[in-house]
Design a protein around this motif. Structure first.
Motif, PDB file in Angstrom:
ATOM      1  N   ASN A 133       0.865  -1.326   0.016  1.00  0.00           N
ATOM      2  CA  ASN A 133      -0.120   0.042   0.045  1.00  0.00           C
ATOM      3  C   ASN A 133       0.862   1.136  -0.024  1.00  0.00           C
ATOM      4  OD1 ASN A 133      -2.298  -1.653   0.192  1.00  0.00           O
ATOM      5  ND2 ASN A 133      -2.705  -1.223   2.194  1.00  0.00           N
ATOM      6  N   GLU A 134       0.356   2.377  -0.878  1.00  0.00           N
ATOM      7  CA  GLU A 134       1.368   3.462  -0.815  1.00  0.00           C
ATOM      8  C   GLU A 134       1.160   4.312   0.511  1.00  0.00           C
ATOM      9  OE1 GLU A 134       0.052   5.557  -4.274  1.00  0.00           O
ATOM     10  OE2 GLU A 134       1.430   4.544  -5.596  1.00  0.00           O
ATOM     11  N   LYS A 135       2.387   4.615   0.712  1.00  0.00           N
ATOM     12  CA  LYS A 135       2.543   5.825   2.057  1.00  0.00           C
ATOM     13  C   LYS A 135       2.857   6.704   1.382  1.00  0.00           C
ATOM     14  CE  LYS A 135       3.277   2.174   5.543  1.00  0.00           C
ATOM     15  NZ  LYS A 135       3.224   1.064   4.503  1.00  0.00           N
ATOM     16  N   TYR A 136       2.246   8.179   1.963  1.00  0.00           N
ATOM     17  CA  TYR A 136       2.614   9.509   1.291  1.00  0.00           C
ATOM     18  C   TYR A 136       2.206  10.383   2.419  1.00  0.00           C
ATOM     19  CZ  TYR A 136      -2.252   9.244   0.072  1.00  0.00           C
ATOM     20  OH  TYR A 136      -3.655   9.144  -0.025  1.00  0.00           O
ATOM     21  N   ILE A 137       2.704  11.640   2.202  1.00  0.00           N
ATOM     22  CA  ILE A 137       2.482  12.685   2.966  1.00  0.00           C
ATOM     23  C   ILE A 137       1.722  13.888   2.201  1.00  0.00           C
ATOM     24  CG2 ILE A 137       3.303  14.750   4.517  1.00  0.00           C
ATOM     25  CD1 ILE A 137       6.303  13.270   4.726  1.00  0.00           C
ATOM     26  N   HIS A 138       0.488  14.063   2.524  1.00  0.00           N
ATOM     27  CA  HIS A 138      -0.350  14.876   1.808  1.00  0.00           C
ATOM     28  C   HIS A 138      -0.196  16.414   2.519  1.00  0.00           C
ATOM     29  CE1 HIS A 138      -4.742  16.462   1.008  1.00  0.00           C
ATOM     30  NE2 HIS A 138      -3.934  16.758   0.216  1.00  0.00           N
ATOM     31  N   PHE A 139       0.159  17.314   1.463  1.00  0.00           N
ATOM     32  CA  PHE A 139       0.171  18.765   2.017  1.00  0.00           C
ATOM     33  C   PHE A 139      -0.704  19.571   1.074  1.00  0.00           C
ATOM     34  CE2 PHE A 139       4.683  17.525   2.807  1.00  0.00           C
ATOM     35  CZ  PHE A 139       4.762  18.236   3.946  1.00  0.00           C
ATOM     36  N   CYS A 140      -1.663  20.279   1.991  1.00  0.00           N
ATOM     37  CA  CYS A 140      -2.394  21.253   1.137  1.00  0.00           C
ATOM     38  C   CYS A 140      -1.770  22.658   1.685  1.00  0.00           C
ATOM     39  CB  CYS A 140      -3.996  20.884   1.741  1.00  0.00           C
ATOM     40  SG  CYS A 140      -5.140  22.141   0.842  1.00  0.00           S
ATOM     41  N   VAL A 141      -1.403  23.156   0.614  1.00  0.00           N
ATOM     42  CA  VAL A 141      -0.827  24.506   0.666  1.00  0.00           C
ATOM     43  C   VAL A 141      -1.058  25.723  -0.409  1.00  0.00           C
ATOM     44  CG1 VAL A 141       1.381  23.401   1.596  1.00  0.00           C
ATOM     45  CG2 VAL A 141       1.004  23.881  -0.915  1.00  0.00           C
ATOM     46  N   SER A 142      -0.766  26.899   0.142  1.00  0.00           N
ATOM     47  CA  SER A 142      -1.155  27.913  -0.845  1.00  0.00           C
ATOM     48  C   SER A 142      -0.622  28.258  -2.127  1.00  0.00           C
ATOM     49  CB  SER A 142      -0.811  29.315  -0.221  1.00  0.00           C
ATOM     50  OG  SER A 142       0.122  29.450   0.201  1.00  0.00           O
ATOM     51  N   GLU A 143       0.924  27.660  -1.922  1.00  0.00           N
ATOM     52  CA  GLU A 143       1.491  27.605  -3.465  1.00  0.00           C
ATOM     53  C   GLU A 143       2.253  26.351  -3.630  1.00  0.00           C
ATOM     54  OE1 GLU A 143       3.702  31.491  -4.143  1.00  0.00           O
ATOM     55  OE2 GLU A 143       3.286  31.956  -1.990  1.00  0.00           O
ATOM     56  N   ALA A 144       1.652  25.379  -4.351  1.00  0.00           N
ATOM     57  CA  ALA A 144       2.267  23.880  -4.298  1.00  0.00           C
ATOM     58  C   ALA A 144       3.437  23.839  -5.073  1.00  0.00           C
ATOM     59  CB  ALA A 144       1.069  23.005  -4.966  1.00  0.00           C
ATOM     60  N   GLN A 145       3.345  24.645  -6.311  1.00  0.00           N
ATOM     61  CA  GLN A 145       4.660  24.674  -7.146  1.00  0.00           C
ATOM     62  C   GLN A 145       5.786  25.174  -6.471  1.00  0.00           C
ATOM     63  OE1 GLN A 145       4.403  23.598 -10.544  1.00  0.00           O
ATOM     64  NE2 GLN A 145       6.588  23.516 -10.184  1.00  0.00           N
ATOM     65  N   LYS A 146       5.640  26.051  -5.432  1.00  0.00           N
ATOM     66  CA  LYS A 146       6.891  26.852  -4.753  1.00  0.00           C
ATOM     67  C   LYS A 146       7.138  25.840  -3.563  1.00  0.00           C
ATOM     68  CE  LYS A 146       8.149  30.976  -2.033  1.00  0.00           C
ATOM     69  NZ  LYS A 146       7.504  32.389  -1.769  1.00  0.00           N
ATOM     70  N   ALA A 147       6.187  25.255  -3.089  1.00  0.00           N
ATOM     71  CA  ALA A 147       6.591  24.111  -2.106  1.00  0.00           C
ATOM     72  C   ALA A 147       7.371  22.758  -2.700  1.00  0.00           C
ATOM     73  CB  ALA A 147       5.181  23.441  -1.534  1.00  0.00           C
ATOM     74  N   ALA A 148       7.091  22.612  -3.860  1.00  0.00           N
ATOM     75  CA  ALA A 148       7.762  21.350  -4.627  1.00  0.00           C
ATOM     76  C   ALA A 148       9.124  21.791  -4.869  1.00  0.00           C
ATOM     77  CB  ALA A 148       6.992  21.126  -6.077  1.00  0.00           C
ATOM     78  N   GLN A 149       9.524  23.140  -5.200  1.00  0.00           N
ATOM     79  CA  GLN A 149      10.728  23.514  -5.358  1.00  0.00           C
ATOM     80  C   GLN A 149      11.554  23.738  -4.211  1.00  0.00           C
ATOM     81  OE1 GLN A 149      10.204  27.550  -7.028  1.00  0.00           O
ATOM     82  NE2 GLN A 149       9.518  26.726  -9.032  1.00  0.00           N
ATOM     83  N   ILE A 150      11.161  23.947  -3.046  1.00  0.00           N
ATOM     84  CA  ILE A 150      11.767  23.577  -1.748  1.00  0.00           C
ATOM     85  C   ILE A 150      12.036  22.339  -1.377  1.00  0.00           C
ATOM     86  CG2 ILE A 150      11.481  24.087   0.647  1.00  0.00           C
ATOM     87  CD1 ILE A 150       9.541  26.478   0.217  1.00  0.00           C
ATOM     88  N   ILE A 151      10.979  21.035  -1.650  1.00  0.00           N
ATOM     89  CA  ILE A 151      11.494  19.846  -1.353  1.00  0.00           C
ATOM     90  C   ILE A 151      12.635  19.554  -2.331  1.00  0.00           C
ATOM     91  CG2 ILE A 151      10.289  17.737  -1.611  1.00  0.00           C
ATOM     92  CD1 ILE A 151       7.724  18.655  -1.327  1.00  0.00           C
ATOM     93  N   THR A 152      12.576  19.928  -3.545  1.00  0.00           N
ATOM     94  CA  THR A 152      13.746  19.497  -4.325  1.00  0.00           C
ATOM     95  C   THR A 152      14.913  20.040  -4.024  1.00  0.00           C
ATOM     96  OG1 THR A 152      12.150  19.193  -6.356  1.00  0.00           O
ATOM     97  CG2 THR A 152      14.458  19.462  -6.791  1.00  0.00           C
ATOM     98  N   ARG A 153      14.940  21.279  -3.765  1.00  0.00           N
ATOM     99  CA  ARG A 153      16.072  22.061  -3.285  1.00  0.00           C
ATOM    100  C   ARG A 153      16.779  21.951  -2.035  1.00  0.00           C
ATOM    101  NH1 ARG A 153      14.437  27.776  -6.246  1.00  0.00           N
ATOM    102  NH2 ARG A 153      14.246  27.042  -8.302  1.00  0.00           N
ATOM    103  N   ALA A 154      15.929  22.216  -1.103  1.00  0.00           N
ATOM    104  CA  ALA A 154      16.256  21.813   0.270  1.00  0.00           C
ATOM    105  C   ALA A 154      16.400  20.502   1.114  1.00  0.00           C
ATOM    106  CB  ALA A 154      15.330  22.631   1.123  1.00  0.00           C
ATOM    107  N   PHE A 155      15.587  19.574   0.277  1.00  0.00           N
ATOM    108  CA  PHE A 155      15.281  18.329   1.107  1.00  0.00           C
ATOM    109  C   PHE A 155      15.794  16.973  -0.127  1.00  0.00           C
ATOM    110  CE2 PHE A 155      12.513  20.863   3.452  1.00  0.00           C
ATOM    111  CZ  PHE A 155      12.768  20.471   4.684  1.00  0.00           C
TER     112      PHE A 155
END
Length: 307
Positions: free
Chosen positions: A225-247
Motif C-alpha cells: 500500500n502506498e504511503k505518502y505525506i499529503h500537503f495542502c498549501v497555498s503555493e504547491a509549485q513553490k513548495a515542490a521547489q523547496i522539497i527539491t532544493r532543500a530536501f
C-alpha cells in the motif's frame, strides 16, 4: 506432505465463448484463512463450485490435501464442509430438527454432532423456535453449523456474511476466526466486502473478470500500500521547489492546484512545514496517509472499488 490444502493449476471455466474463470492458480495454506476477493460476477462462486466438483472445469486441475480431486471425490469430500448456496432448510422445523435430517442423510448417528455444531455457532440445542422465525444472522449461523457438523478439516464458504447486519457480520467473523485459530481449520472464504476480508483473512487472492491478479499474505499486501505525506498549501509549485532544493527529493506529485503528495515518507513533516511557512507558503493540511485495501484494489484492477 504439501503445505497447501487447496491448489489449482490453470483452472478454467468457459460457458460458450464467455470465460468465467481463466487459468486460475490459487494456493490455500494449511491452518490459515484465505480470502478470495472480487466484485460480484468476478468468478468467485464458479471457482468454489469447481473446487467441490459441483461444476466441471473446462480445463485445468484441482488438488485438495495434496491429491487430485478428480478420482478421489469419495475420500476428499467427507473432509470438506461448504456453504455455497443457502441450504434448503425446512421453515416449519427447528434448527435441531433440520440438522437431524441432514445428519441422517450423511450417516452421522451420534446426536452430539448436532449439539456440538449448534453450540459452535451459539444456537440452542432442541430449541422450540422454528427456522422461519430466525433472523438472517441466525439462518446464516445455522448454515455454517451444517457445514461444520461433521467436523471437517477444510471449510469453503461463499459470501458467508452477505446480507448480514453489522452485529451479524461481527458474530460470523469472530466465529470463523475462532474455527481457524482454536480448532485448526483451513478456511477458504469469498467476499466482495473489502473491509471484512482485511479484518479476517491471513492470505488474499484478488480475482477480477475471472483472472487472479494478486495472491499474497495480507501483511505483504499491506506493505504494498502506498504511503505518502499529503500537503495542502497555498503555493504547491513553490513548495515542490523547496522539497527539491532543500530536501533533495523529486518523489512527489502535484494535483488540483493546492495539493502536493510526497512519497518520501522518511522526510520530517515538521521540518517541511517549517520550511514552507518560512518561505511564505500557507499550510492548511499536512499529514501522513496510507492507502487502504480498497485503494490497492482500485489501482490493480484499474476500476472502481467494491463495497
Amino acid at each position: 506432505m504439501t503445505n497447501y490444502v487447496i491448489e489449482t493449476h490453470d483452472l478454467t471455466k468457459k460457458y460458450g465463448s464467455q470465460v468465467s474463470v481463466s487459468h486460475l492458480n490459487i494456493h490455500v495454506k494449511r491452518g490459515r484463512i484465505y480470502g478470495l476477493l472480487g466484485r460480484n460476477g468476478a468468478g468467485k462462486t464458479t471457482t468454489m463450485r469447481m473446487l467441490l466438483g459441483l461444476t466441471a472445469p473446462t480445463s485445468g486441475e484441482v488438488s485438495i490435501f495434496g491429491k487430485p480431486f478428480v478420482g478421489n471425490e469419495k475420500k476428499l469430500l467427507p473432509r470438506i464442509g461448504c456453504l455455497i448456496e443457502s441450504p434448503g432448510f425446512y421453515p416449519n422445523l427447528t434448527a435441531t430438527e433440520n440438522l437431524k435430517i441432514f445428519a441422517e442423510l450423511r450417516g452421522l448417528k451420534n446426536p452430539n454432532y448436532i449439539k456440538g455444531a449448534l453450540e459452535l455457532v451459539n444456537l440452542p440445542y432442541r430449541d422450540k423456535k422454528l427456522f422461519s422465525q430466525y433472523s438472517l444472522g441466525m439462518k446464516q449461523r445455522l448454515a455454517i453449523a451444517l457445514a461444520v457438523m461433521h467436523d471437517p478439516e477444510l471449510l469453503i464458504l461463499d459470501e458467508p456474511i452477505n446480507g448480514l447486519d453489522p452485529i451479524g457480520i461481527a458474530e460470523v467473523r469472530d466465529f470463523i476466526r475462532e474455527l481457524c485459530d482454536a480448532r485448526g481449520k483451513t478456511i477458504l472464504i469469498s467476499s466482495h466486502i473489502l473491509s471484512e476480508i482485511s479484518l479476517l483473512a491471513d492470505d488474499v487472492g484478488i480475482i477480477d473478470h475471472g483472472t487472479l491478479l494478486e495472491e499474497e499474505s495480507l501483511k505483504e499486501l499491506e506493505e504494498k500500500n502506498e504511503k505518502y505525506i499529503h500537503f495542502c498549501v497555498s503555493e504547491a509549485q513553490k513548495a515542490a521547489q523547496i522539497i527539491t532544493r532543500a530536501f533533495r527529493s523529486n518523489n512527489f506529485r502535484l494535483a488540483d492546484g493546492n495539493n502536493l503528495y510526497l512519497y518520501d515518507t522518511d522526510l520530517p513533516v515538521a521540518s517541511l512545514t517549517r520550511a514552507f511557512v518560512e518561505a511564505g507558503i500557507d499550510v492548511q493540511e499536512a499529514h501522513l496517509c496510507e492507502d487502504t485495501l480498497e485503494d490497492y484494489f482500485k489501482r490493480i484492477t484499474g476500476g472502481e472499488g467494491i463495497a
